[in-house]
Each structure stands twice: as structure tokens, then as C-alpha cells.
Scaffold this motif. Structure first.
Motif, PDB file in Angstrom:
ATOM      1  N   VAL A  65      -3.134  18.655 -26.803  1.00 56.07           N
ATOM      2  CA  VAL A  65      -2.449  17.859 -27.389  1.00 56.07           C
ATOM      3  C   VAL A  65      -1.317  18.534 -28.137  1.00 56.07           C
ATOM      4  N   ALA A  66      -0.195  18.488 -27.987  1.00 56.21           N
ATOM      5  CA  ALA A  66       0.466  19.551 -29.404  1.00 56.21           C
ATOM      6  C   ALA A  66       0.709  18.565 -30.495  1.00 56.21           C
ATOM      7  N   GLN A  67       0.844  19.303 -31.358  1.00 52.25           N
ATOM      8  CA  GLN A  67       1.286  19.192 -32.592  1.00 52.25           C
ATOM      9  C   GLN A  67       1.863  20.306 -33.817  1.00 52.25           C
ATOM     10  N   SER A  68       2.847  19.727 -34.181  1.00 52.51           N
ATOM     11  CA  SER A  68       3.652  20.049 -35.300  1.00 52.51           C
ATOM     12  C   SER A  68       3.991  19.430 -36.043  1.00 52.51           C
ATOM     13  N   PRO A  69       4.178  20.117 -37.817  1.00 52.69           N
ATOM     14  CA  PRO A  69       3.183  21.384 -37.830  1.00 52.69           C
ATOM     15  C   PRO A  69       1.683  21.388 -38.470  1.00 52.69           C
ATOM     16  N   ARG A  70       1.849  22.433 -38.554  1.00 51.70           N
ATOM     17  CA  ARG A  70      -0.324  21.934 -38.554  1.00 51.70           C
ATOM     18  C   ARG A  70      -0.294  21.611 -40.265  1.00 51.70           C
ATOM     19  N   ASN A  77     -10.001   1.622 -20.034  1.00 49.09           N
ATOM     20  CA  ASN A  77     -11.222   2.675 -20.581  1.00 49.09           C
ATOM     21  C   ASN A  77     -10.574   4.656 -20.736  1.00 49.09           C
ATOM     22  N   SER A  78      -9.240   4.788 -20.971  1.00 47.74           N
ATOM     23  CA  SER A  78      -9.249   5.623 -20.354  1.00 47.74           C
ATOM     24  C   SER A  78      -9.823   6.930 -21.426  1.00 47.74           C
ATOM     25  N   PRO A  79     -10.288   8.405 -21.296  1.00 44.56           N
ATOM     26  CA  PRO A  79     -10.376   8.466 -23.286  1.00 44.56           C
ATOM     27  C   PRO A  79      -8.928   9.164 -23.455  1.00 44.56           C
ATOM     28  N   LEU A  80      -9.219   9.138 -25.163  1.00 44.38           N
ATOM     29  CA  LEU A  80      -8.385   9.265 -25.772  1.00 44.38           C
ATOM     30  C   LEU A  80      -8.625  10.583 -25.792  1.00 44.38           C
ATOM     31  N   HIS A  81      -7.372  11.802 -25.708  1.00 40.42           N
ATOM     32  CA  HIS A  81      -7.465  12.707 -26.159  1.00 40.42           C
ATOM     33  C   HIS A  81      -6.551  13.449 -27.327  1.00 40.42           C
ATOM     34  N   PHE A  82      -7.294  14.414 -28.582  1.00 40.81           N
ATOM     35  CA  PHE A  82      -6.577  14.190 -29.738  1.00 40.81           C
ATOM     36  C   PHE A  82      -5.589  15.398 -29.617  1.00 40.81           C
ATOM     37  N   GLY A  83      -4.752  15.338 -30.911  1.00 41.05           N
ATOM     38  CA  GLY A  83      -4.290  16.541 -31.533  1.00 41.05           C
ATOM     39  C   GLY A  83      -5.175  17.551 -32.296  1.00 41.05           C
ATOM     40  N   ASN A  84      -5.001  18.369 -33.277  1.00 39.11           N
ATOM     41  CA  ASN A  84      -5.464  18.941 -33.955  1.00 39.11           C
ATOM     42  C   ASN A  84      -5.160  18.607 -35.380  1.00 39.11           C
ATOM     43  N   GLY A  85      -3.973  17.594 -35.049  1.00 40.67           N
ATOM     44  CA  GLY A  85      -3.494  16.913 -36.379  1.00 40.67           C
ATOM     45  C   GLY A  85      -2.308  17.566 -37.036  1.00 40.67           C
ATOM     46  N   THR A  86      -2.037  17.255 -38.283  1.00 42.90           N
ATOM     47  CA  THR A  86      -0.848  17.843 -38.807  1.00 42.90           C
ATOM     48  C   THR A  86      -1.275  16.690 -40.563  1.00 42.90           C
ATOM     49  N   ARG A  87      -1.756  17.988 -41.273  1.00 39.89           N
ATOM     50  CA  ARG A  87      -2.044  17.652 -42.110  1.00 39.89           C
ATOM     51  C   ARG A  87      -0.732  17.852 -43.932  1.00 39.89           C
ATOM     52  N   LEU A  88      -0.386  16.593 -44.101  1.00 42.51           N
ATOM     53  CA  LEU A  88       0.076  16.005 -45.113  1.00 42.51           C
ATOM     54  C   LEU A  88      -0.663  16.409 -46.609  1.00 42.51           C
ATOM     55  N   THR A  89       0.441  17.030 -47.176  1.00 44.64           N
ATOM     56  CA  THR A  89       0.389  16.529 -48.814  1.00 44.64           C
ATOM     57  C   THR A  89       1.839  16.012 -49.476  1.00 44.64           C
ATOM     58  N   VAL A  90       1.790  15.203 -50.029  1.00 35.91           N
ATOM     59  CA  VAL A  90       2.576  14.208 -50.772  1.00 35.91           C
ATOM     60  C   VAL A  90       1.944  14.876 -52.309  1.00 35.91           C
ATOM     61  N   THR A  91       3.495  15.872 -52.797  1.00 38.57           N
ATOM     62  CA  THR A  91       3.343  16.400 -54.515  1.00 38.57           C
ATOM     63  C   THR A  91       3.800  15.283 -54.867  1.00 38.57           C
ATOM     64  N   ALA A 126      -2.796  12.971 -45.962  1.00 37.75           N
ATOM     65  CA  ALA A 126      -3.414  12.366 -44.908  1.00 37.75           C
ATOM     66  C   ALA A 126      -2.990  13.564 -44.128  1.00 37.75           C
ATOM     67  N   MET A 127      -4.465  13.076 -42.747  1.00 38.53           N
ATOM     68  CA  MET A 127      -3.735  13.800 -41.741  1.00 38.53           C
ATOM     69  C   MET A 127      -3.793  12.924 -40.599  1.00 38.53           C
ATOM     70  N   TYR A 128      -2.680  13.238 -40.329  1.00 39.65           N
ATOM     71  CA  TYR A 128      -1.884  12.415 -38.904  1.00 39.65           C
ATOM     72  C   TYR A 128      -1.947  13.179 -37.418  1.00 39.65           C
ATOM     73  N   LEU A 129      -3.196  12.301 -37.263  1.00 39.85           N
ATOM     74  CA  LEU A 129      -3.734  12.494 -36.188  1.00 39.85           C
ATOM     75  C   LEU A 129      -2.584  11.923 -34.174  1.00 39.85           C
ATOM     76  N   CYS A 130      -2.658  12.437 -33.387  1.00 39.98           N
ATOM     77  CA  CYS A 130      -1.388  11.650 -31.807  1.00 39.98           C
ATOM     78  C   CYS A 130      -3.189  11.910 -30.845  1.00 39.98           C
ATOM     79  N   ALA A 131      -2.453  11.199 -30.384  1.00 41.88           N
ATOM     80  CA  ALA A 131      -3.728  11.371 -29.333  1.00 41.88           C
ATOM     81  C   ALA A 131      -2.750  10.899 -27.454  1.00 41.88           C
ATOM     82  N   SER A 132      -3.403  10.819 -26.535  1.00 37.92           N
ATOM     83  CA  SER A 132      -2.637  10.453 -25.562  1.00 37.92           C
ATOM     84  C   SER A 132      -4.235  10.431 -24.463  1.00 37.92           C
TER      85      SER A 132
END
Lengths: 114, 114
Positions: A4-9, A100-114, A88-94
Motif C-alpha cells: 500500500v503506497a502512501q504520500s507524503p511520508r 476476514n481478509s487481512p488488512l495490509h497497511f501502508g507506512n503512513g503519513t506522519r502529520l505535525t500541526v504547529t 498523528a500518523m495517518y495510516l491507509c490499509a486495504s
């Protein structure tokens, strides 16, 4: 192995700004999920799609969050306006369609709000 | 509302020892119980899963024990290795009409010392 592809990192944004995350699920996976993971916590479901239709968005803060999966493939999650508590980290899975099909997660987008 | 309660929050085990992580749930509609492993900067990855019609499932060094009457399940990692150092999440879901999304525990940070 397909991933699973996620952007941005990583994404740093100021509060009150808009931010968007993109997810490309594994080819053929009809079900797509967006989870939010606060540091030190387990992932919490924000929204679930079956093809292009929303199955569950009961935990999505709809006053500021929106999600779409227009063609039933890739998906975008948007926050407008961002708040400090959205950091937070925002994770996408498919998964394949099936109870009961297993979830496959991407590596997420780490969001920082200042 | 945490539907799956996980303990301990953190765990330190010596190499070769047994790591044990416990989870409890209340919702009797849950019928699928996976464990996910997450390394820093990565998304969670499915480790092993169990259905409530069996009391134990073993895959290599990883074993799930399931106690339906107590509504508890646990992960045992035999012969723990430094490479097992990660965060482990238990999860559960029910095949309700609202969809098949996973409910995660808060996670256990495991450190295996050499």
C-alpha cells in the motif's frame, strides 16, 4: 510483494491550514481504510470504503475531515482546517473483499500541526 | 471507548525468554482476533490471527491462546529474539452490518535484550 503506497511520508503544517494525504491500495483490493494512530496508541478507524462507497465514517470528524475514493482505486483524506490535536500518523490499509481478509497497511503519513 | 484492552503497556524480555501479551474484550459479537506487529516508522503488519472456534493457534515461535468464556486472548512469543523488539497490537472485529473494521488495543512495546 505488493504494498500500500502512501504520500507524503511526512507533513508539517500550521493550524488552520488545509492538508491532504494520498493512498494507493494493493491492486485488486476492494476495501480501503483510513486509520489515525496517535503516538503510543493503537490505530483508530476514521473511514472505510468498499469500492467507491463509504461503508463506515462514524468516527470521522466530518466538520473538518473528508475522504474520497472516486474511482474505487486510490483515495484522498483531507483535513481543513487542521488543528493541533490532529498531529498523528495517518495510516491507509486495504484488503480483499471478504469477512476476514487481512488488512495490509501502508507506512503512513506522519502529520505535525504547529 | 476502548473495545479491546491490552496489557502490559511495555515489556522487557531477555533473549531466549517467553514474551506474553494479554488482551481482553467485552463485545461477544467479535469473531476474529488478529495480532499485528509494528516497527518504528512502519505500518502494522499481520502476525497471526485466530477465530473463536479454536483455543490455540501456533505459527513458528508465535502462539495465540484464546479463552472464549473469559473473553481473553494472548500472544506468546517463544525463544524471543532482539529482532522481535517492536510494538504489538491485538485487535478484534465482528462481521456486523457496519463493516469489517478492526478495533485495536493500545499496544505493547516489547524490548528483547541480548
Amino acid at each position: 510483494e505488493a504494498e500500500v503506497a502512501q504520500s507524503p511520508r511526512y507533513k508539517i503544517t500550521e493550524k488552520s491550514q488545509a492538508v491532504a494525504f494520498w493512498c494507493d491500495p494493493i491492486s485488486g483490493h476492494a476495501t480501503l481504510y483510513w486509520y489515525r494512530q496517535i503516538l503510543g496508541q493503537g490505530p483508530e478507524l476514521l473511514v472505510q470504503f468498499q469500492d467507491e462507497s463509504v461503508v463506515d465514517d462514524s468516527q470521522l470528524p466530518k466538520d473538518r475531515f473528508s475522504a474520497e475514493r472516486l474511482k474505487g482505486v486510490d483515495s484522498t483524506l483531507k483535513i481543513q482546517p487542521a488543528e493541533l490535536g490532529d498531529s498523528a500518523m495517518y495510516l491507509c490499509a486495504s484488503s480483499l473483499q471478504g469477512v476476514n481478509s487481512p488488512l495490509h497497511f501502508g507506512n503512513g503519513t506522519r502529520l505535525t500541526v504547529t | 471507548q476502548q473495545q479491546v484492552k491490552q496489557s502490559p503497556q511495555s515489556l522487557i524480555v531477555q533473549k531466549g525468554g517467553i514474551s506474553i501479551i494479554n488482551c481482553a474484550y467485552e463485545n461477544t459479537a467479535f469473531d476474529y482476533f488478529p495480532w499485528y506487529q509494528q516497527f518504528p516508522g512502519k505500518g502494522p503488519a499481520l502476525l497471526i490471527a485466530i477465530r473463536p472456534d479454536v483455543s490455540e493457534k501456533k505459527e513458528g515461535r508465535f502462539t495465540i491462546s484464546f479463552n472464549k468464556s473469559a473473553k481473553q486472548f494472548s500472544l506468546h512469543i517463544m525463544d524471543s529474539q532482539p529482532g522481535d523488539s517492536a510494538t504489538y497490537f491485538c485487535a478484534a472485529k465482528s462481521n456486523s452490518n457496519s463493516g469489517y473494521a478492526l478495533n485495536f488495543g493500545k499496544g505493547t512495546s516489547l524490548l528483547v535484550t541480548p
